[in-house]
Design a protein around this motif. Structure first.
Motif, short mmCIF file in Angstrom:
data_model
loop_
_atom_site.label_atom_id
_atom_site.label_comp_id
_atom_site.label_asym_id
_atom_site.label_seq_id
_atom_site.Cartn_x
_atom_site.Cartn_y
_atom_site.Cartn_z
N ILE A 187 0.86 -1.19 0.00
CA ILE A 187 0.00 0.00 0.00
C ILE A 187 0.90 1.23 0.00
O ILE A 187 1.86 1.31 0.77
N ILE A 188 0.57 2.15 -0.86
CA ILE A 188 1.30 3.41 -0.91
C ILE A 188 0.47 4.41 -0.09
O ILE A 188 -0.73 4.54 -0.31
N GLU A 189 1.12 5.09 0.83
CA GLU A 189 0.38 6.07 1.62
C GLU A 189 1.12 7.40 1.61
O GLU A 189 2.34 7.45 1.75
N VAL A 190 0.35 8.48 1.40
CA VAL A 190 0.95 9.80 1.52
C VAL A 190 0.28 10.52 2.67
O VAL A 190 -0.94 10.52 2.80
N THR A 191 1.11 11.05 3.58
CA THR A 191 0.58 11.76 4.75
C THR A 191 1.25 13.13 4.82
O THR A 191 2.11 13.44 4.01
N LEU A 249 6.74 19.02 8.96
CA LEU A 249 6.92 20.36 8.41
C LEU A 249 5.77 20.78 7.49
O LEU A 249 5.86 21.77 6.78
N GLY A 250 4.70 19.99 7.49
CA GLY A 250 3.56 20.31 6.63
C GLY A 250 3.78 19.86 5.20
O GLY A 250 2.97 20.16 4.32
N ARG A 301 -3.42 12.92 3.67
CA ARG A 301 -2.87 14.27 3.90
C ARG A 301 -3.93 15.15 4.56
O ARG A 301 -5.12 14.98 4.30
N GLU A 302 -3.48 16.10 5.36
CA GLU A 302 -4.43 17.00 6.04
C GLU A 302 -5.00 18.00 5.05
O GLU A 302 -4.31 18.49 4.18
#
Ligand code: ZN
Length: 428
Positions: free
Chosen positions: A357-361, A365-366, A427-428
């Motif tokens: 699974i590829i996850e981007v968070t 540092l934002g 991601r936020e």
């Protein structure tokens, strides 16, 4: 069967498009509740929009606009509609599209010239391995295009390798229309059942839904895996319900050819400015001659590049690169811009790594943080090689997070999801 407009100079193509653009704007002004409102709100006098560049004065239309104001895009009375379809809805709520009889003719023309570009002639037998129904526009387009070309179609539908092979034997199929990963399933079935697929009547496949090539037009891992097993000609075609137009490779396999009589394309950056040829930007389209639900400056969300170098075929039209990814999924990681597809490409070159699974968070540092969840069954000895492979291909190395196969599958198959998940955007 190459339309003459697709072999003339760029100036002549632009001239025709600008003439069609005038007609298009007048049609929208007269018939489209959505665009009537847009022109009014933004004080747009459509008679001042004369060139393709002038289009930049008009705000873009987004997928959200289509979702929120779906009915306002309809330009004809309901009794003129002959076919209803919906978009796939992989990114949010599906959108309804309606087609008139003339729209189906346009769709048939589009698909006929696209298939002709991929070498289909009236001597061919084309086998449809995707669905024709389920509110899916493309299946019907393939049927109508094949019919218009005078070729024969076998409508097998999706799945069922056994029925696919039975049909190939029975009708001497020459072309398949398929999702590339399904071709691997057909090969596996043939191998398990002693079918001499390498000597079958099939000579080519027109592939949809998944990219086959990288940005240099070389086969990607998936494409190469098919080709290594089964040496048939692989053509890519890229289309969407909103565009009602396809970009299909010719024998050169160097991008999907544009049909300028059917669609105006712009490739724009984040500020809505056109990017240079060969640079990545978001494909934005204006449909031409669509009657029921025509669009003006619709942003597809797909990131592509434009290629204009001369092609070996007679066509002078520009070509679109394979889609780099969805704009929403763009990852800016350690100064490099990348898309899940290029990460998948690196991962899928490791045969021992068939689940991940590829996850981007969002990092401390934002900024974007890229994590690859891999199973503990992936040999430790290969971790270093995987990292090196990332560095060589993407210039950056994501963090690897090791999960038990049970944990990974739990993440991969959430209860409410019908499809396995390979990319998570948290991601936020
Ligand atoms: Zn060509």
């Amino acid at each position: 069967m190459i339309p003459s407009i697709e072999t003339v100079s760029r100036e002549e193509i632009t001239k025709l498009q600008e003439q069609k653009l005038q007609e298009h704007l007048q049609y929208l002004q007269a018939n489209s509740p959505y665009y009537q409102r847009l022109f009014k709100t933004h004080n747009i006098d459509i008679t001042t929009i004369k060139t393709i560049d002038d289009l930049q004065q008009i705000p873009i239309t987004t997928k959200e606009d289509l979702q929120h104001y779906n009915d306002d895009f309809l330009c004809v009375p309901k009794n003129e509609i002959v076919d209803y379809v919906t978009t796939s809805g992989t990114l949010g709520k599906p959108v309804t599209f309606a087609l008139t009889d003339a729209d189906l003719d346009r769709l048939a023309y589009n698909e006929a010239i696209s298939f002709a570009g991929a070498g289909v002639t009236q001597d061919d037998v084309v086998q449809l391995t995707t669905t024709l129904d389920r509110r899916f526009m493309a299946g019907l387009a393939y049927f109508l295009g094949t019919k218009k070309l005078g070729a024969a179609m076998v409508r097998v539908g999706s799945g069922i390798p056994e029925l696919q092979w039975d049909s190939i034997k029975r009708f001497d199929t020459t072309y398949l229309i398929a999702v590339p990963s399904f071709l691997l399933k057909m090969i596996a079935y043939a191998e398990a059942n002693d079918i001499d697929y390498k000597n079958s009547s099939v000579k080519a496949a027109i592939c949809i839904g998944e990219p086959l090539r990288d940005q240099d037009f070389n086969l990607n891992t998936l494409g190469q895996r098919i080709k290594d097993k089964w040496d048939i000609e692989l053509y890519s075609t890229y289309a969407s319900t909103e565009m009602s137009t396809a970009f299909t490779e010719c024998k050169a396999h160097r991008g999907g050819h544009h049909h300028p009589e059917l669609i105006i394309t712009e490739v724009i950056d984040d500020d809505g400015q056109p990017v240079k040829d060969g640079e990545a930007g978001e494909l934005t389209i204006t449909t031409l001659d669509v009657k029921a639900m025509p669009l003006l400056r619709y942003t597809t969300g797909d990131i592509v590049k434009v290629h204009r170098e001369a092609c070996i075929c007679e066509r002078t039209t520009m070509r679109l690169s394979p889609v780099l990814g969805r704009k929403k999924h763009m990852i800016k990681y350690k100064g490099t811009t990348l898309y899940p597809q290029s990460v998948i490409e690196v991962l899928s070159s490791f045969e021992a790594l068939n689940e991940y699974i590829i996850e981007v968070t969002t990092g401390d540092l934002g900024t974007d943080k890229l994590i690859i969840h891999i199973p503990d069954t992936f040999p430790l000895a290969l971790h270093k090689k995987l990292k090196e492979h990332f560095r060589a291909n993407l210039r950056v190395v994501p963090d690897l997070e090791i999960l038990t196969i049970k944990e990974l599958r739990k993440k991969k198959f959430p209860e409410m999801s019908r499809k396995p998940i390979t990319f998570i955007d948290s991601r936020e």
